[in-house]
Design a protein around this motif. Structure first.
Motif, PDB file in Angstrom:
ATOM      1  N   GLY A  18      10.268  62.131  57.215  1.00  0.00           N
ATOM      2  CA  GLY A  18       9.882  62.229  55.586  1.00  0.00           C
ATOM      3  C   GLY A  18       9.030  63.394  55.337  1.00  0.00           C
ATOM      4  N   ALA A  19       9.237  63.887  53.936  1.00  0.00           N
ATOM      5  CA  ALA A  19       8.118  64.977  53.414  1.00  0.00           C
ATOM      6  C   ALA A  19       7.209  63.948  52.709  1.00  0.00           C
ATOM      7  CB  ALA A  19       9.037  65.560  52.535  1.00  0.00           C
ATOM      8  N   VAL A  20       6.009  64.286  53.233  1.00  0.00           N
ATOM      9  CA  VAL A  20       4.711  63.631  52.631  1.00  0.00           C
ATOM     10  C   VAL A  20       3.891  64.399  51.826  1.00  0.00           C
ATOM     11  CG1 VAL A  20       2.757  62.348  53.221  1.00  0.00           C
ATOM     12  CG2 VAL A  20       4.603  62.306  54.775  1.00  0.00           C
ATOM     13  N   THR A  21       3.606  64.243  50.524  1.00  0.00           N
ATOM     14  CA  THR A  21       2.760  64.908  49.401  1.00  0.00           C
ATOM     15  C   THR A  21       1.319  64.919  49.734  1.00  0.00           C
ATOM     16  OG1 THR A  21       2.781  62.987  48.137  1.00  0.00           O
ATOM     17  CG2 THR A  21       4.855  64.357  47.906  1.00  0.00           C
ATOM     18  N   SER A  22       0.590  65.571  49.093  1.00  0.00           N
ATOM     19  CA  SER A  22      -0.856  65.572  49.157  1.00  0.00           C
ATOM     20  C   SER A  22      -1.483  64.414  48.938  1.00  0.00           C
ATOM     21  CB  SER A  22      -1.420  66.814  48.458  1.00  0.00           C
ATOM     22  OG  SER A  22      -1.132  66.581  46.979  1.00  0.00           O
ATOM     23  N   ASP A  23      -0.698  63.420  48.130  1.00  0.00           N
ATOM     24  CA  ASP A  23      -1.261  62.248  47.846  1.00  0.00           C
ATOM     25  C   ASP A  23      -0.695  61.036  48.587  1.00  0.00           C
ATOM     26  OD1 ASP A  23       1.154  62.192  46.563  1.00  0.00           O
ATOM     27  OD2 ASP A  23       0.497  61.561  44.647  1.00  0.00           O
ATOM     28  N   ASN A  24      -0.215  61.307  49.676  1.00  0.00           N
ATOM     29  CA  ASN A  24       0.487  60.645  50.758  1.00  0.00           C
ATOM     30  C   ASN A  24       1.530  59.744  50.154  1.00  0.00           C
ATOM     31  OD1 ASN A  24      -1.381  61.428  52.923  1.00  0.00           O
ATOM     32  ND2 ASN A  24      -2.938  60.129  52.081  1.00  0.00           N
ATOM     33  N   MET A  26       5.473  59.337  50.451  1.00  0.00           N
ATOM     34  CA  MET A  26       6.772  60.028  51.341  1.00  0.00           C
ATOM     35  C   MET A  26       8.106  60.164  50.396  1.00  0.00           C
ATOM     36  SD  MET A  26       8.158  58.410  54.896  1.00  0.00           S
ATOM     37  CE  MET A  26       8.240  56.751  54.385  1.00  0.00           C
ATOM     38  N   ILE A  27       8.638  61.280  50.606  1.00  0.00           N
ATOM     39  CA  ILE A  27       9.842  61.445  49.774  1.00  0.00           C
ATOM     40  C   ILE A  27      10.867  61.625  50.915  1.00  0.00           C
ATOM     41  CG2 ILE A  27      10.856  63.313  48.635  1.00  0.00           C
ATOM     42  CD1 ILE A  27       8.057  64.533  47.959  1.00  0.00           C
ATOM     43  N   ALA A  28      11.928  61.060  50.466  1.00  0.00           N
ATOM     44  CA  ALA A  28      13.254  60.975  51.150  1.00  0.00           C
ATOM     45  C   ALA A  28      13.123  60.667  52.462  1.00  0.00           C
ATOM     46  CB  ALA A  28      14.000  62.536  51.011  1.00  0.00           C
ATOM     47  N   PRO A  29      12.766  59.631  52.961  1.00  0.00           N
ATOM     48  CA  PRO A  29      12.775  59.090  54.309  1.00  0.00           C
ATOM     49  C   PRO A  29      14.134  58.978  54.722  1.00  0.00           C
ATOM     50  CG  PRO A  29      12.308  57.080  52.769  1.00  0.00           C
ATOM     51  CD  PRO A  29      12.463  58.697  51.995  1.00  0.00           C
ATOM     52  N   PHE A  30      14.177  59.327  56.176  1.00  0.00           N
ATOM     53  CA  PHE A  30      15.416  59.084  56.941  1.00  0.00           C
ATOM     54  C   PHE A  30      15.231  58.873  58.180  1.00  0.00           C
ATOM     55  CE2 PHE A  30      19.008  61.382  59.225  1.00  0.00           C
ATOM     56  CZ  PHE A  30      19.964  60.862  58.486  1.00  0.00           C
TER      57      PHE A  30
END
Length: 311
Positions: A18-24, A26-30
């Motif tokens: 997953g892509a993790v932003t600065s505020d933790n 998670m985007i688009a988990p796979f």
């Protein structure tokens, strides 16, 4: 999109990314099967392909770092995997053994790459999610298929001389006679683990589904002995580290109707008297499938911050 950290939780069964932003967030988990990596002719190259495909499909252009959790000890360079005994190819061979997994990934993506023990990452997530950052000593023990442990002292994960610390599943269980998959005899994983729970089910309760074991049989001797064995593992660590909080997690401890009161009473009874004169808190880790991915990103940010502080 802001820059993100690509977090990967590479387990014995599943690989989560997953892509993790600065505020933790998670985007688009796979999720895909770890065997795709384990059975590849070049496993690290396959990991690179997975990252590239994931980034392309989700239009991720700004990658700050890549961070991977693995079910094994990792050398203190946080690049070299010591031995992933739970990730093997079709021939039964360990896929990553004393291998610098980060090197080729760094060369492919031109960003910092960090490798860490997966339980270390999960404990970092649990600390963040529950606001435990200011506590002096936090101990996490996660009983799933095996036993994993992590200790954070003054905000920093405990590291041994080489990175092989806290292989808790393979400490000797006194008087133990069961052969372990590691080649030794009498490891605590042989008595307190999901693997052992499955063996108990097969021997005593073959008609019971594994998820119903505590619901149906927690008052019976085989399960009571199993709970005691799990409690002994936690009591050892509590006695050694005198923690503020003991984090209880893993698939076994998250099962339906796990007898928390009986378990805690057994831990308290077996923990050293001096430690129990002060006591400690119990925190039960929630079964969030993304915590290994987010924890990997938290670990990467800590390493990036430390590197910036050193320059």
């Amino acid at each position: 999109m802001e820059s993100v950290i690509i977090g990967i939780d590479l387990g014995g069964t599943n690989l989560r990314i997953g892509a993790v932003t600065s505020d933790n967030e998670m985007i688009a988990p796979f999720v895909l099967k770890s065997s795709i990596v384990a059975d590849a002719e070049k496993p690290v190259e396959k990991i690179c392909e997975i990252i590239a495909d994931y980034s392309e499909k989700n239009r991720i252009r700004k990658i700050e770092a890549i961070s991977i959790g693995v079910p094994s000890s990792v050398e203190n360079d946080k690049e070299t995997v010591i031995c992933t005994t739970n990730i093997r190819n079709r021939a039964g061979e360990v896929v990553f053994s004393h291998m610098n997994v980060a090197k080729d990934i760094k060369e492919r993506f031109h960003v910092p790459v960090f490798i860490n023990n997966d339980v270390n990452n999960i404990l970092l997530y649990d600390i963040m999610a529950n606001g435990l950052e200011e506590q002096k000593v936090v101990v996490g023990i996660y009983i799933g298929t095996g036993v994993g442990a992590s200790v954070v002292i003054d905000g920093k994960p405990l590291e041994g001389k080489d990175g092989a610390e806290l292989d808790l599943g393979h400490i000797p269980y006194f008087g133990g006679t069961i052969s372990c998959s590691c080649g030794k005899v009498g490891c605590c994983e042989c008595y307190a683990s999901g693997w052992r729970l499955q063996e108990i089910r097969k021997e005593f309760y073959p008609e019971t589904q594994i998820q119903d074991m505590f619901t149906l049989h927690k008052e019976e001797k085989p399960l009571k002995e199993f709970i005691q064995a799990c409690a002994n593992v936690y009591a050892i660590m509590a006695t050694i580290f005198n923690p503020n909080t003991m984090v209880v997690g893993g698939g076994v401890m998250e099962m339906a109707d796990f007898p928390r009161e009986e378990f805690e009473a057994a831990v308290n009874q077996n923990t050293g008297t001096d430690v129990m004169s002060y006591g400690f808190d119990y925190l039960y880790s929630k079964g969030d499938v993304g915590k290994g991915v987010i924890g990997a990103a938290i670990f990467a940010r800590k390493r990036l911050k430390d590197k910036r502080s050193d320059t």
